[in-house]
Design a protein around this motif. Structure first.
Motif, PDB file in Angstrom:
ATOM      1  N   ILE A  57       7.014  17.310   2.813  1.00 37.00           N
ATOM      2  CA  ILE A  57       6.412  18.439   3.521  1.00 37.00           C
ATOM      3  C   ILE A  57       7.478  19.227   4.262  1.00 37.00           C
ATOM      4  CG2 ILE A  57       4.713  19.058   5.274  1.00 37.00           C
ATOM      5  CD1 ILE A  57       3.330  17.849   2.943  1.00 37.00           C
TER       6      ILE A  57
ATOM      7  N   ILE B 210      11.941  25.366   2.558  1.00 35.49           N
ATOM      8  CA  ILE B 210      12.026  26.293   1.422  1.00 35.49           C
ATOM      9  C   ILE B 210      11.267  27.572   1.737  1.00 35.49           C
ATOM     10  CG2 ILE B 210      11.299  26.653  -0.964  1.00 35.49           C
ATOM     11  CD1 ILE B 210      11.846  23.691  -1.440  1.00 35.49           C
ATOM     12  N   ARG B 211      10.045  27.398   2.296  1.00 40.52           N
ATOM     13  CA  ARG B 211       9.235  28.567   2.608  1.00 40.52           C
ATOM     14  C   ARG B 211       9.924  29.454   3.642  1.00 40.52           C
ATOM     15  NH1 ARG B 211       4.516  27.391   6.422  1.00 40.52           N
ATOM     16  NH2 ARG B 211       6.392  27.134   7.659  1.00 40.52           N
TER      17      ARG B 211
ATOM     18  N   LEU C 198      13.566  37.117   1.850  1.00 41.89           N
ATOM     19  CA  LEU C 198      12.782  38.251   1.360  1.00 41.89           C
ATOM     20  C   LEU C 198      12.655  39.338   2.423  1.00 41.89           C
ATOM     21  CD1 LEU C 198      10.023  36.336  -0.601  1.00 41.89           C
ATOM     22  CD2 LEU C 198      11.835  37.743  -1.526  1.00 41.89           C
TER      23      LEU C 198
ATOM     24  N   THR D  60      -0.034   4.635  -2.256  1.00 43.03           N
ATOM     25  CA  THR D  60      -0.847   5.728  -1.769  1.00 43.03           C
ATOM     26  C   THR D  60      -0.050   6.973  -1.393  1.00 43.03           C
ATOM     27  OG1 THR D  60      -0.698   4.753   0.402  1.00 43.03           O
ATOM     28  CG2 THR D  60      -2.619   4.190  -0.924  1.00 43.03           C
ATOM     29  N   GLU D  61       1.198   6.794  -0.961  1.00 45.99           N
ATOM     30  CA  GLU D  61       1.917   7.931  -0.411  1.00 45.99           C
ATOM     31  C   GLU D  61       2.509   8.775  -1.533  1.00 45.99           C
ATOM     32  OE1 GLU D  61       3.108   8.372   3.193  1.00 45.99           O
ATOM     33  OE2 GLU D  61       1.185   7.406   3.483  1.00 45.99           O
TER      34      GLU D  61
ATOM     35  N   LEU E 250      12.881  31.217   2.209  1.00 47.46           N
ATOM     36  CA  LEU E 250      12.427  32.267   1.308  1.00 47.46           C
ATOM     37  C   LEU E 250      11.949  33.479   2.102  1.00 47.46           C
ATOM     38  CD1 LEU E 250      12.293  32.348  -1.760  1.00 47.46           C
ATOM     39  CD2 LEU E 250       9.881  31.781  -1.606  1.00 47.46           C
ATOM     40  N   ALA E 251      11.210  33.171   3.176  1.00 43.34           N
ATOM     41  CA  ALA E 251      10.679  34.244   4.010  1.00 43.34           C
ATOM     42  C   ALA E 251      11.818  35.057   4.602  1.00 43.34           C
ATOM     43  CB  ALA E 251       9.806  33.662   5.100  1.00 43.34           C
TER      44      ALA E 251
ATOM     45  N   LEU F 167       9.517  21.292   1.907  1.00 42.31           N
ATOM     46  CA  LEU F 167       8.755  22.454   1.451  1.00 42.31           C
ATOM     47  C   LEU F 167       8.702  23.531   2.534  1.00 42.31           C
ATOM     48  CD1 LEU F 167       5.731  20.992  -0.506  1.00 42.31           C
ATOM     49  CD2 LEU F 167       7.454  22.569  -1.351  1.00 42.31           C
ATOM     50  N   GLU F 168       8.513  23.094   3.772  1.00 44.39           N
ATOM     51  CA  GLU F 168       8.490  24.044   4.884  1.00 44.39           C
ATOM     52  C   GLU F 168       9.808  24.787   4.975  1.00 44.39           C
ATOM     53  OE1 GLU F 168       7.298  21.570   8.098  1.00 44.39           O
ATOM     54  OE2 GLU F 168       5.204  22.236   8.007  1.00 44.39           O
TER      55      GLU F 168
ATOM     56  N   GLN G 134      14.915  40.263   4.408  1.00 42.85           N
ATOM     57  CA  GLN G 134      16.158  41.024   4.513  1.00 42.85           C
ATOM     58  C   GLN G 134      16.136  42.284   3.642  1.00 42.85           C
ATOM     59  OE1 GLN G 134      19.116  38.155   3.505  1.00 42.85           O
ATOM     60  NE2 GLN G 134      19.092  37.195   5.531  1.00 42.85           N
TER      61      GLN G 134
ATOM     62  N   ASP H 106       0.820  -1.216   0.000  1.00 45.70           N
ATOM     63  CA  ASP H 106       0.000   0.000   0.000  1.00 45.70           C
ATOM     64  C   ASP H 106       0.846   1.255   0.000  1.00 45.70           C
ATOM     65  OD1 ASP H 106      -2.151  -1.816   0.611  1.00 45.70           O
ATOM     66  OD2 ASP H 106      -1.210  -1.862   2.580  1.00 45.70           O
TER      67      ASP H 106
ATOM     68  N   TRP I 145       2.812  12.301  -1.245  1.00 47.08           N
ATOM     69  CA  TRP I 145       3.638  13.245  -0.493  1.00 47.08           C
ATOM     70  C   TRP I 145       3.934  12.633   0.852  1.00 47.08           C
ATOM     71  CZ3 TRP I 145       5.338  17.801  -2.559  1.00 47.08           C
ATOM     72  CH2 TRP I 145       4.737  18.219  -3.741  1.00 47.08           C
ATOM     73  N   THR I 146       5.202  12.433   1.121  1.00 43.63           N
ATOM     74  CA  THR I 146       5.553  11.906   2.427  1.00 43.63           C
ATOM     75  C   THR I 146       5.886  13.052   3.357  1.00 43.63           C
ATOM     76  OG1 THR I 146       7.857  11.708   1.863  1.00 43.63           O
ATOM     77  CG2 THR I 146       6.465   9.813   1.386  1.00 43.63           C
ATOM     78  N   LYS I 147       6.141  12.715   4.604  1.00 46.63           N
ATOM     79  CA  LYS I 147       6.494  13.735   5.603  1.00 46.63           C
ATOM     80  C   LYS I 147       7.734  14.497   5.176  1.00 46.63           C
ATOM     81  CE  LYS I 147       4.635  13.529  10.101  1.00 46.63           C
ATOM     82  NZ  LYS I 147       4.080  12.299  10.659  1.00 46.63           N
TER      83      LYS I 147
END
Lengths: 175, 238
Positions: free
Chosen positions: B222, B228-229, B236, B214-215, B232-233, B225-226, B238, B210, B217-219
């Protein structure tokens, strides 16, 4: 997860390596039913009993037997399609059963017939609990929930990143 | 009078049943499935199935007994002495198998059990050879309903639940890659339920893992991605 296989408390298939001695008695009876062909029926069964070995591990089962021509069958729990428990009257008297396991191969007969186990019902239920679809892992709501949750979260994050990039106007980077 | 006959036959039947359960180790309890707090539904073929079997039995009985009677009549006309000697024998042959067959029908009905849970089904049938089949819904490939004209008259149908893997054994009903639920009156609703389950399943029912299916997007995805955000924050701001 493994707690669900605890329905057969105290039963550990990993300890099974050899069939019970009563299997030989059963083979004798089955050979007697062959009448005058008794020696021809009994000898192969006798050698099968003498050499039969089982091994149950975390992922699958293997059994092997044979003196001149040796045979070994391996299969994993996940690939089990259906389980058949057959008991004829002689087997019932001796407390035996045949647990036949089927995989999705093309043969009509069972791929593996486990004989000579006294705890046949427990064994069957153990196999069942290892089988696909027997536990919660593939229940639809769980199945749909987890990945979509992750996917939603990923989408959310990607959106945030986009907004961040958008909010900083291109062309004039902040000092 | 009639009730007395009923009582006696019931008593006889109980006796046979007792012998079977105690000497021949026929289980008298319905089978169970190992389950975690899910409801089990154990049921037997519908009443119509018993009537259907009996109807077939009476027709066969009539043919069989008429044949014996005609045979005996021919012999008696040709040779009355031999006919007289054969009379009790013919009578025995005509009657004894019928009683056994009639008993067998009831026993067959009483030893057939179907158990369904949320995830799987178990079928148990048989007297001399007790055959139990366990199939998880996840592994079902197709469901076939069969109904003959006589079965339609008695409002029953046979349901064949097949799993992957070929090979039809000559025994048919006891074929290995399938479970047979025969003589039920709610075949359609069982079919609906099963096919719903099969449709919801996201695998081919061949023992797929399974996780791989089904997976998306795994942890880890995520978390990356966090990161990267956040990076980036900071960049920006600065």
């Amino acid at each position: 997860m493994n707690s669900s296989s605890g329905n057969s408390a105290g039963f550990d298939p990993r300890s099974i390596t050899r069939p019970e001695p009563v299997l030989l008695t059963y083979y004798v009876w089955m050979s007697i039913l062959a009448g005058p062909l008794f020696p021809f029926a009994f000898l192969p069964l006798f050698f099968k009993y003498k050499t039969l070995e089982y091994r149950f591990d975390e992922t699958g089962i293997s059994m092997k037997w044979g003196i001149l021509f040796r045979k070994e069958i391996n299969l994993t729990y996940r690939r089990i399609q259906d389980i058949h428990l057959t008991r004829n009257i002689i087997q019932r008297w001796m407390g035996l059963a045949t647990v036949a396991i089927q995989t999705a191969s093309g043969s009509s007969g069972p791929e593996m017939s486990i004989e000579g186990i006294l705890e046949s019902e427990e064994l069957r239920d153990h196999l069942y609990s290892q089988m696909r679809g027997a536990r919660g892992e593939t229940v639809p709501d769980e199945l749909n929930e987890k990945p979509t949750q992750q996917t939603d979260r990923a989408l959310e994050l990607l959106g945030e990143i986009r907004d961040l990039l958008k909010s900083s106007t291109p062309g004039e980077p902040k000092p | 009078m009639n009730t007395q006959v009923e009582r006696v036959s019931k008593w006889c039947y109980q006796g046979v049943w007792g012998v079977l359960t105690s000497w021949f180790r026929v289980p008298d309890q319905p089978p169970t499935l190992p389950s975690e707090n899910e409801e089990l539904e154990a049921f037997q073929p519908s009443e119509g199935f018993l009537k259907y079997l009996k109807f077939k039995f009476w027709i066969l009985l009539a043919i069989f007994d008429v044949a014996i009677f005609v045979g005996w009549l021919v012999i008696t006309i040709l040779n009355p002495v031999i006919g007289m000697i054969l009379a009790p024998l013919a009578f025995l042959i005509a009657v004894v198998p019928d009683i056994i067959a009639y008993l067998a029908i009831h026993l067959r009905y009483d030893t057939t059990w179907y158990v369904m849970s949320d995830r799987s089904l178990r079928i148990r049938r048989g007297i001399w050879i007790i055959h139990g089949t366990t199939i998880t819904y996840e592994n079902i490939q197709n469901v076939t309903i069969k109904q003959g004209p006589l079965q339609r008259w008695f409002n029953i149908a046979d349901l064949r639940i097949e799993t992957a893997g070929g090979g039809q054994s000559e025994q048919g009903a006891m074929s290995s890659h399938c479970g047979l639920i025969e003589g039920v009156d709610n075949a359609k609703s069982i079919r609906e339920m099963l096919m719903n389950r099969v449709g919801q399943s996201q695998s081919a029912g061949l023992g797929d893992d399974d996780e791989q299916l089904t997976e998306l997007w795994t942890k880890k995805h995520i978390e990356t991605l966090e990161e990267i955000r956040d990076l980036l924050a900071v960049r920006l701001a600065q």
